[in-house]
Each structure stands twice: as C-alpha cells, then as structure tokens.
Design a protein around this motif. Structure first.
Motif, PDB file in Angstrom:
ATOM      1  N   VAL A  10      86.014  37.505 -18.829  1.00  0.00           N
ATOM      2  CA  VAL A  10      86.428  38.567 -17.918  1.00  0.00           C
ATOM      3  C   VAL A  10      85.616  38.610 -16.630  1.00  0.00           C
ATOM      4  O   VAL A  10      85.931  39.353 -15.726  1.00  0.00           O
ATOM      5  N   ARG A  11      84.581  37.812 -16.534  1.00  0.00           N
ATOM      6  CA  ARG A  11      83.733  37.832 -15.347  1.00  0.00           C
ATOM      7  C   ARG A  11      84.566  37.446 -14.117  1.00  0.00           C
ATOM      8  O   ARG A  11      85.299  36.480 -14.118  1.00  0.00           O
ATOM      9  N   GLY A  12      84.472  38.238 -13.067  1.00  0.00           N
ATOM     10  CA  GLY A  12      85.211  37.950 -11.843  1.00  0.00           C
ATOM     11  C   GLY A  12      86.640  38.468 -11.840  1.00  0.00           C
ATOM     12  O   GLY A  12      87.350  38.328 -10.860  1.00  0.00           O
ATOM     13  N   LEU A  13      87.084  39.081 -12.920  1.00  0.00           N
ATOM     14  CA  LEU A  13      88.452  39.575 -12.979  1.00  0.00           C
ATOM     15  C   LEU A  13      88.522  41.099 -12.954  1.00  0.00           C
ATOM     16  O   LEU A  13      89.583  41.666 -13.118  1.00  0.00           O
ATOM     17  N   GLY A  14      87.403  41.736 -12.726  1.00  0.00           N
ATOM     18  CA  GLY A  14      87.374  43.191 -12.733  1.00  0.00           C
ATOM     19  C   GLY A  14      87.856  43.787 -11.425  1.00  0.00           C
ATOM     20  O   GLY A  14      88.375  43.103 -10.547  1.00  0.00           O
ATOM     21  N   SER A  15      87.647  45.064 -11.300  1.00  0.00           N
ATOM     22  CA  SER A  15      88.080  45.791 -10.119  1.00  0.00           C
ATOM     23  C   SER A  15      87.318  45.339  -8.884  1.00  0.00           C
ATOM     24  O   SER A  15      86.114  45.117  -8.927  1.00  0.00           O
ATOM     25  N   ALA A  16      88.038  45.213  -7.780  1.00  0.00           N
ATOM     26  CA  ALA A  16      87.402  44.867  -6.517  1.00  0.00           C
ATOM     27  C   ALA A  16      87.000  46.127  -5.758  1.00  0.00           C
ATOM     28  O   ALA A  16      86.477  46.050  -4.658  1.00  0.00           O
ATOM     29  N   LYS A  17      87.269  47.292  -6.321  1.00  0.00           N
ATOM     30  CA  LYS A  17      86.923  48.591  -5.726  1.00  0.00           C
ATOM     31  C   LYS A  17      87.643  48.842  -4.399  1.00  0.00           C
ATOM     32  O   LYS A  17      87.167  49.559  -3.564  1.00  0.00           O
ATOM     33  N   GLU A  18      88.805  48.215  -4.194  1.00  0.00           N
ATOM     34  CA  GLU A  18      89.550  48.406  -2.954  1.00  0.00           C
ATOM     35  C   GLU A  18      90.969  48.904  -3.199  1.00  0.00           C
ATOM     36  O   GLU A  18      91.695  49.164  -2.250  1.00  0.00           O
ATOM     37  N   GLY A  19      91.368  49.027  -4.436  1.00  0.00           N
ATOM     38  CA  GLY A  19      92.746  49.410  -4.743  1.00  0.00           C
ATOM     39  C   GLY A  19      93.111  50.800  -4.262  1.00  0.00           C
ATOM     40  O   GLY A  19      94.200  51.022  -3.743  1.00  0.00           O
ATOM     41  N   THR A  20      92.200  51.751  -4.405  1.00  0.00           N
ATOM     42  CA  THR A  20      92.492  53.120  -3.994  1.00  0.00           C
ATOM     43  C   THR A  20      92.649  53.221  -2.480  1.00  0.00           C
ATOM     44  O   THR A  20      93.568  53.882  -1.987  1.00  0.00           O
ATOM     45  N   THR A  21      91.786  52.544  -1.747  1.00  0.00           N
ATOM     46  CA  THR A  21      91.873  52.563  -0.286  1.00  0.00           C
ATOM     47  C   THR A  21      93.187  51.954   0.178  1.00  0.00           C
ATOM     48  O   THR A  21      93.862  52.504   1.053  1.00  0.00           O
ATOM     49  N   HIS A  22      93.544  50.832  -0.404  1.00  0.00           N
ATOM     50  CA  HIS A  22      94.787  50.153  -0.059  1.00  0.00           C
ATOM     51  C   HIS A  22      95.979  51.068  -0.348  1.00  0.00           C
ATOM     52  O   HIS A  22      96.903  51.186   0.460  1.00  0.00           O
ATOM     53  N   TRP A  23      95.951  51.720  -1.508  1.00  0.00           N
ATOM     54  CA  TRP A  23      97.027  52.626  -1.893  1.00  0.00           C
ATOM     55  C   TRP A  23      97.123  53.780  -0.907  1.00  0.00           C
ATOM     56  O   TRP A  23      98.233  54.165  -0.477  1.00  0.00           O
ATOM     57  N   TRP A  24      95.990  54.369  -0.511  1.00  0.00           N
ATOM     58  CA  TRP A  24      96.003  55.483   0.438  1.00  0.00           C
ATOM     59  C   TRP A  24      96.543  55.047   1.797  1.00  0.00           C
ATOM     60  O   TRP A  24      97.303  55.774   2.427  1.00  0.00           O
ATOM     61  N   TYR A  25      96.143  53.874   2.270  1.00  0.00           N
ATOM     62  CA  TYR A  25      96.652  53.376   3.553  1.00  0.00           C
ATOM     63  C   TYR A  25      98.164  53.215   3.501  1.00  0.00           C
ATOM     64  O   TYR A  25      98.858  53.531   4.464  1.00  0.00           O
ATOM     65  N   GLN A  26      98.672  52.724   2.387  1.00  0.00           N
ATOM     66  CA  GLN A  26     100.125  52.578   2.256  1.00  0.00           C
ATOM     67  C   GLN A  26     100.810  53.939   2.296  1.00  0.00           C
ATOM     68  O   GLN A  26     101.840  54.097   2.947  1.00  0.00           O
ATOM     69  N   VAL A  85     100.799  43.399  -1.506  1.00  0.00           N
ATOM     70  CA  VAL A  85     100.852  43.811  -2.910  1.00  0.00           C
ATOM     71  C   VAL A  85     101.852  42.955  -3.679  1.00  0.00           C
ATOM     72  O   VAL A  85     101.572  42.503  -4.796  1.00  0.00           O
ATOM     73  N   VAL A  86     103.014  42.723  -3.087  1.00  0.00           N
ATOM     74  CA  VAL A  86     104.034  41.907  -3.758  1.00  0.00           C
ATOM     75  C   VAL A  86     103.513  40.489  -3.988  1.00  0.00           C
ATOM     76  O   VAL A  86     103.662  39.931  -5.084  1.00  0.00           O
ATOM     77  N   ILE A  87     102.893  39.907  -2.980  1.00  0.00           N
ATOM     78  CA  ILE A  87     102.360  38.545  -3.114  1.00  0.00           C
ATOM     79  C   ILE A  87     101.268  38.498  -4.181  1.00  0.00           C
ATOM     80  O   ILE A  87     101.261  37.616  -5.043  1.00  0.00           O
ATOM     81  N   GLU A  88     100.353  39.455  -4.148  1.00  0.00           N
ATOM     82  CA  GLU A  88      99.259  39.452  -5.120  1.00  0.00           C
ATOM     83  C   GLU A  88      99.761  39.658  -6.544  1.00  0.00           C
ATOM     84  O   GLU A  88      99.195  39.109  -7.490  1.00  0.00           O
ATOM     85  N   ASP A  89     100.816  40.453  -6.711  1.00  0.00           N
ATOM     86  CA  ASP A  89     101.318  40.748  -8.046  1.00  0.00           C
ATOM     87  C   ASP A  89     102.214  39.656  -8.622  1.00  0.00           C
ATOM     88  O   ASP A  89     102.218  39.441  -9.836  1.00  0.00           O
ATOM     89  N   TYR A  90     102.987  38.969  -7.788  1.00  0.00           N
ATOM     90  CA  TYR A  90     104.016  38.087  -8.312  1.00  0.00           C
ATOM     91  C   TYR A  90     103.820  36.603  -8.039  1.00  0.00           C
ATOM     92  O   TYR A  90     104.572  35.787  -8.550  1.00  0.00           O
TER      93      TYR A  90
END
Length: 126
Positions: A10-26, A85-90
């Motif tokens: 799991v090393r390196g696959l955790g939260s990047a701590k940027e998801g909330t900021t990205h979501w708020w900007y959207q 988001v679409v690119i990162e998810d799919y």
C-alpha cells in the motif's frame, strides 16, 4: 494476519491530501458558472438577429466583457478539473494517463486563452 494490508503493497497508494481542495474548486466553479452563464445567455438572446457592428459594440462594453472573461476562466478551469477526474479514474495505463492529463491542461489553457484574447480584442477596440 488480520485485516491489515502489508505495508509494502500500500505504500505510495494513500491519500495525496488534495482531493478535498480539488472537489471544492469544482463545486465553486460550478456555482460561479450558473449566474455567469445566465447573464451571458441573456445578452446573447438579446443579440439574436442584430447587425454585426451592434454585436461587436455590445460585446465590447466593459461589464459584458468582464462577464465573458469570468465565464471563460471559470468554464475552462471547471472543464480541466472535470476531465482530470475522469482521466484519473478511468485511464489505468500510467503513460496514457500522464499524456492525457498534459493534453487536457494544454488544450484547456490554449482554447481558454484564445477565447479570452478574442474578448479582450473586442473590449479594447482592436
């Protein structure tokens, strides 16, 4: 073994701590787009059937130019965030993902700047 995953997998696959900021900007850009789009739509509907010189004159007015520039900025930033988001998810191939993310940023910036320059040219009487 228990319910814990080995650290090496799991090393390196955790939260990047940027998801909330990205979501708020959207969400903020989506909310900002509502009044900007409605104002721009109102102006465009009022210009249906108008002469070219009148359309240039109206789009050259400071308030309308400002609304259009804000609309362009918010719209292309929102587009960039959404496609990211679409690119990162799919997209699962790392090289394809990096290429598409760069292409997304580049195209949104180029088309957004070209649109802004067109509005500025009208606003400044060019």
């Amino acid at each position: 073994m228990g319910m814990r995953a080995p650290l090496k997998s799991v090393r390196g696959l955790g939260s990047a701590k940027e998801g909330t900021t990205h979501w708020w900007y959207q969400k903020v850009t989506a909310i900002a787009l509502i009044p900007l789009f409605l104002i721009a739509l109102g102006f465009f509907v009022s210009l249906v059937g108008a002469e070219y010189t009148h359309v240039r004159y109206v789009l050259g007015q400071p308030f309308i130019s400002l609304v259009m520039l804000l609309l362009i900025g918010a719209m292309f930033y929102h587009l960039k965030l959404g496609l990211q988001v679409v690119i990162e998810d799919y997209i699962h191939t790392e090289s394809t993902k990096v290429f598409l993310l760069l292409l997304n940023s580049f195209l949104c910036a180029v088309v957004g700047l070209a649109s802004a320059l067109a509005i500025l040219k009208l606003a400044l009487g060019g």
